[in-house]
Design an enzyme around this catalytic site. Structure first.
Site, short mmCIF file in Angstrom:
data_model
loop_
_atom_site.label_atom_id
_atom_site.label_comp_id
_atom_site.label_asym_id
_atom_site.label_seq_id
_atom_site.Cartn_x
_atom_site.Cartn_y
_atom_site.Cartn_z
N TYR A 1 -43.36 132.02 39.27
CA TYR A 1 -43.45 131.79 40.75
C TYR A 1 -43.75 130.36 41.04
CZ TYR A 1 -44.86 131.86 45.56
OH TYR A 1 -44.97 131.46 46.89
N HIS A 2 -44.81 129.76 40.34
CA HIS A 2 -45.13 128.40 40.72
C HIS A 2 -44.02 127.56 40.16
CE1 HIS A 2 -47.57 124.75 39.65
NE2 HIS A 2 -47.83 124.83 41.02
N HIS A 3 -43.54 127.69 38.82
CA HIS A 3 -42.46 126.74 38.44
C HIS A 3 -41.21 126.95 39.27
CE1 HIS A 3 -43.76 124.94 34.66
NE2 HIS A 3 -44.34 126.16 34.42
#
Length: 265
Positions: free
Chosen positions: A143-145
């Site tokens: 999700y962060h990427h």
């Protein structure tokens, strides 16, 4: 547009960099980040399915080289951008450091601003090692990427206020984080406290990001900061979600495990 340029010695590749072409390219192509994100998501689910019945790959040496490369890149990025931000903060004040747009077009920082944005695409490669080595893949990771890639490309094209803070902080945290990954991949034993420090640094980064968004919104009302409400909304949602997810990760990885270990003892 407020301009405050710190004169630093430029390397030749920084001098040759054309920020106007870079900004124009991003304005025309930023939506390709959605394609990269879709391919990335497809690889995650497809790769995990393919690896279910396969033996894991070690890939220790490639992982060391990968992490070391990103560590060196992040260290250089931090070393080249932090002096600029510190100079603006100390000589012009907090408001100028947040609202100033010359980070995108300054003699040194212009290259590293664009390099930062582009780097979010190859950084997706972190997940390849997790999939092929059959390690645990948590929601926070992918999700962060994806969201960082989308937001970085979306924001760079508009040269929004606060970008200097966002990018410099990320360079600094990644310089430490990827150095840690490289050491671990190389087989060095690193103190658990160092991993805790990295996560706390990430949590702090998210808090500062939320504060910067608030300041940009406040000063934007008086025409002192260049941004737009839609960008601030997306950025705030992103940083708030990161803050919650990293806090949850910190508790699960460090506090929760320690508590369980004490109960067993």
């Amino acid at each position: 547009m407020n301009m405050s340029v710190l004169t630093l010695q430029e390397y030749e590749f920084e001098k040759q960099f054309n920020e106007h072409e870079a900004i124009q390219w991003m304005q025309e192509n930023w939506k390709k980040s959605f394609l990269f994100s879709a391919l990335y998501a497809a690889f995650i689910f497809g790769g995990r399915h393919l690896m279910n019945k396969r033996a894991k790959f070690e890939l220790r040496k490639p992982l060391v080289l990968w992490s070391l490369s990103l560590a060196v890149f992040s260290i250089f990025g931090a070393v080249r951008t932090a002096p600029y931000m510190l100079y603006i903060l100390m000589t012009k004040g907090l408001k100028q450091s947040v609202c100033d747009q010359s980070f995108y077009i300054g003699p040194v920082s212009k290259f590293w601003a664009y390099a930062f944005v582009l780097s979010k695409a190859p950084e997706l490669g972190d997940t390849i090692f997790i999939i092929l080595r059959k390690q645990k893949l948590i929601f926070l990771h992918w999700y962060h990427h994806i969201t960082v890639l989308l937001y970085s490309w979306y924001s760079y094209k508009d040269m929004v206020a606060g970008g200097g803070w966002f990018m410099t902080m990320n360079y600094g945290v990644h310089a430490v984080m990827y150095s840690y990954y490289a050491l671990r991949a190389a087989g060095f034993r690193v103190s658990r406290k160092f991993a805790m420090f990295i996560t706390l640094s990430q949590i702090t980064q998210m808090l500062v990001g939320c504060v910067i968004n608030y300041l940009v919104f406040s000063w934007m009302q008086h025409g002192q900061c260049h941004s737009h409400v839609q960008n601030i909304i997306w950025s705030s949602l992103m940083y708030l979600s990161y803050f919650v997810l990293f806090c949850h990760f910190f508790f699960e990885a460090y506090i929760g495990k320690t508590t369980k270990a004490r109960k067993v003892d």
